[in-house]
Motif scaffolding. Structure first.
Motif, PDB file in Angstrom:
ATOM      1  N   THR A   1      63.257  25.032 -73.698  1.00  0.00           N
ATOM      2  CA  THR A   1      63.818  26.349 -73.976  1.00  0.00           C
ATOM      3  C   THR A   1      64.335  26.947 -72.673  1.00  0.00           C
ATOM      4  O   THR A   1      64.028  26.474 -71.581  1.00  0.00           O
ATOM      5  CB  THR A   1      62.764  27.289 -74.564  1.00  0.00           C
TER       6      THR A   1
ATOM      7  N   THR B   1      55.651  34.943 -76.692  1.00  0.00           N
ATOM      8  CA  THR B   1      56.162  34.523 -77.995  1.00  0.00           C
ATOM      9  C   THR B   1      56.169  35.690 -78.974  1.00  0.00           C
ATOM     10  O   THR B   1      55.531  36.730 -78.740  1.00  0.00           O
ATOM     11  CB  THR B   1      55.304  33.390 -78.589  1.00  0.00           C
TER      12      THR B   1
ATOM     13  N   SER C   1      66.925  35.926 -75.352  1.00  0.00           N
ATOM     14  CA  SER C   1      66.405  34.964 -76.318  1.00  0.00           C
ATOM     15  C   SER C   1      66.016  33.679 -75.594  1.00  0.00           C
ATOM     16  O   SER C   1      66.612  33.308 -74.583  1.00  0.00           O
ATOM     17  CB  SER C   1      67.460  34.659 -77.382  1.00  0.00           C
TER      18      SER C   1
ATOM     19  N   THR D   1      64.773  30.279 -77.494  1.00  0.00           N
ATOM     20  CA  THR D   1      64.292  29.605 -78.693  1.00  0.00           C
ATOM     21  C   THR D   1      64.497  28.094 -78.619  1.00  0.00           C
ATOM     22  O   THR D   1      65.259  27.600 -77.791  1.00  0.00           O
ATOM     23  CB  THR D   1      65.010  30.113 -79.961  1.00  0.00           C
ATOM     24  N   THR D   2      63.831  27.401 -79.516  1.00  0.00           N
ATOM     25  CA  THR D   2      63.986  25.948 -79.613  1.00  0.00           C
ATOM     26  C   THR D   2      65.275  25.580 -80.326  1.00  0.00           C
ATOM     27  O   THR D   2      65.577  24.391 -80.473  1.00  0.00           O
ATOM     28  CB  THR D   2      62.796  25.338 -80.387  1.00  0.00           C
TER      29      THR D   2
ATOM     30  N   TYR E   1      66.462  36.746 -84.312  1.00  0.00           N
ATOM     31  CA  TYR E   1      65.856  35.449 -84.634  1.00  0.00           C
ATOM     32  C   TYR E   1      65.745  35.264 -86.150  1.00  0.00           C
ATOM     33  O   TYR E   1      65.989  34.186 -86.683  1.00  0.00           O
ATOM     34  CB  TYR E   1      64.453  35.337 -84.037  1.00  0.00           C
TER      35      TYR E   1
ATOM     36  N   ILE F   1      66.407  31.735 -88.061  1.00  0.00           N
ATOM     37  CA  ILE F   1      65.242  30.861 -87.935  1.00  0.00           C
ATOM     38  C   ILE F   1      64.220  31.235 -89.001  1.00  0.00           C
ATOM     39  O   ILE F   1      63.859  32.403 -89.144  1.00  0.00           O
ATOM     40  CB  ILE F   1      64.607  30.981 -86.531  1.00  0.00           C
TER      41      ILE F   1
ATOM     42  N   ILE G   1      59.565  32.090 -86.970  1.00  0.00           N
ATOM     43  CA  ILE G   1      59.865  32.552 -85.614  1.00  0.00           C
ATOM     44  C   ILE G   1      58.619  32.778 -84.758  1.00  0.00           C
ATOM     45  O   ILE G   1      58.729  33.156 -83.593  1.00  0.00           O
ATOM     46  CB  ILE G   1      60.688  33.857 -85.648  1.00  0.00           C
TER      47      ILE G   1
ATOM     48  N   GLN H   1      58.573  31.258 -81.277  1.00  0.00           N
ATOM     49  CA  GLN H   1      59.776  31.407 -80.460  1.00  0.00           C
ATOM     50  C   GLN H   1      59.516  32.404 -79.318  1.00  0.00           C
ATOM     51  O   GLN H   1      58.788  33.376 -79.478  1.00  0.00           O
ATOM     52  CB  GLN H   1      60.957  31.865 -81.318  1.00  0.00           C
ATOM     53  N   GLN H   2      60.130  32.123 -78.181  1.00  0.00           N
ATOM     54  CA  GLN H   2      59.862  32.914 -76.981  1.00  0.00           C
ATOM     55  C   GLN H   2      60.876  34.046 -76.796  1.00  0.00           C
ATOM     56  O   GLN H   2      62.003  33.988 -77.300  1.00  0.00           O
ATOM     57  CB  GLN H   2      59.931  32.010 -75.749  1.00  0.00           C
TER      58      GLN H   2
END
Length: 214
Positions: free
Chosen positions: A5, A29, A57, A59-60, A98, A102, A105, A108-109
């Motif tokens: 990420t 996160t 953001s 995210t993966t 997000y 997604i 979530i 997610q960071q």
């Protein structure tokens, strides 16, 4: 070292690179925020000490070995780190972006970085694109507005300056700022053996800061 990420890549690079400076950062996160928002607000206030910050953001689903979704999620600039309401509102705006793309979530960071001031130049340097430009460094830059987002957003008349540097002829480059940028870029290339987009800025003291590797 492979790309992760946005936040993970910067964290993993911090002790390996010397030519670029990575801005002061803080990562958490969505799940951390849901369970302990007060602590995160307190940490942000303590770490950044009344300085302006940017919420980004991380995210993966963006900017990794497998995906590229630059600009798919919100980033919030010029947030007052000591204003809890402003911080909370900005974080929740990133999280809301997000949710649009997604399904889950929670892991997610969100990346918090200090806003850089006194900017002389910002932009993106490309080390190649597998389409005939692998022999060149391509630098898209803005050295007029003092902003850090004009090139990545493309929303300024000053966002379209481009310099091509033929890699085997870089020693003939005269500009000290671009010589320094390419030296810093070559250091990163040692760890990532594939075409890269590197987002950067240079301040009025001619120091280069690294915002992102993708």
């Amino acid at each position: 070292m492979l790309l992760g990420t946005k936040a993970d890549t910067l964290i993993n690079s911090k002790n390996k690179i010397k030519e670029f400076i990575i801005p002061k950062s803080y990562v958490f996160t969505v799940n951390n925020w849901i369970n302990n928002s007060k602590l995160i607000e307190k940490n942000i206030k303590s770490i950044f000490k009344k300085r302006k910050i940017i919420l980004r953001s991380s995210t993966t689903f963006e900017d990794t070995n497998l995906h590229s979704a630059a600009g798919a999620f919100d980033s919030i600039l010029n947030v007052n780190s000591s204003n809890k309401k402003e911080v909370k509102r900005s974080i929740e705006k990133v999280i809301k972006s997000y949710k649009k793309k997604i399904r889950n979530i929670s892991n997610q960071q969100i990346l918090v970085q200090e806003m850089m001031l006194g900017i002389k130049m910002s932009g993106v340097i490309f080390t190649g694109d597998n389409s005939g430009y692998n022999n060149y460094y391509t630098i898209n830059y803005d050295d007029v507005t003092g902003r850090t987002d004009t090139v990545t957003s493309g929303n300024s008349v000053y966002s379209n300056k481009t310099l091509y540097v033929y890699k085997t002829k870089k020693k003939f480059l005269r500009s000290s700022r671009f010589k320094k940028l390419i030296k810093a870029t070559k250091e990163i290339e040692n760890y990532f053996p594939f075409p890269l987009d590197i987002e950067f800025c240079m301040n009025k003291k001619n120091k280069f800061y690294l915002f992102q590797i993708r």
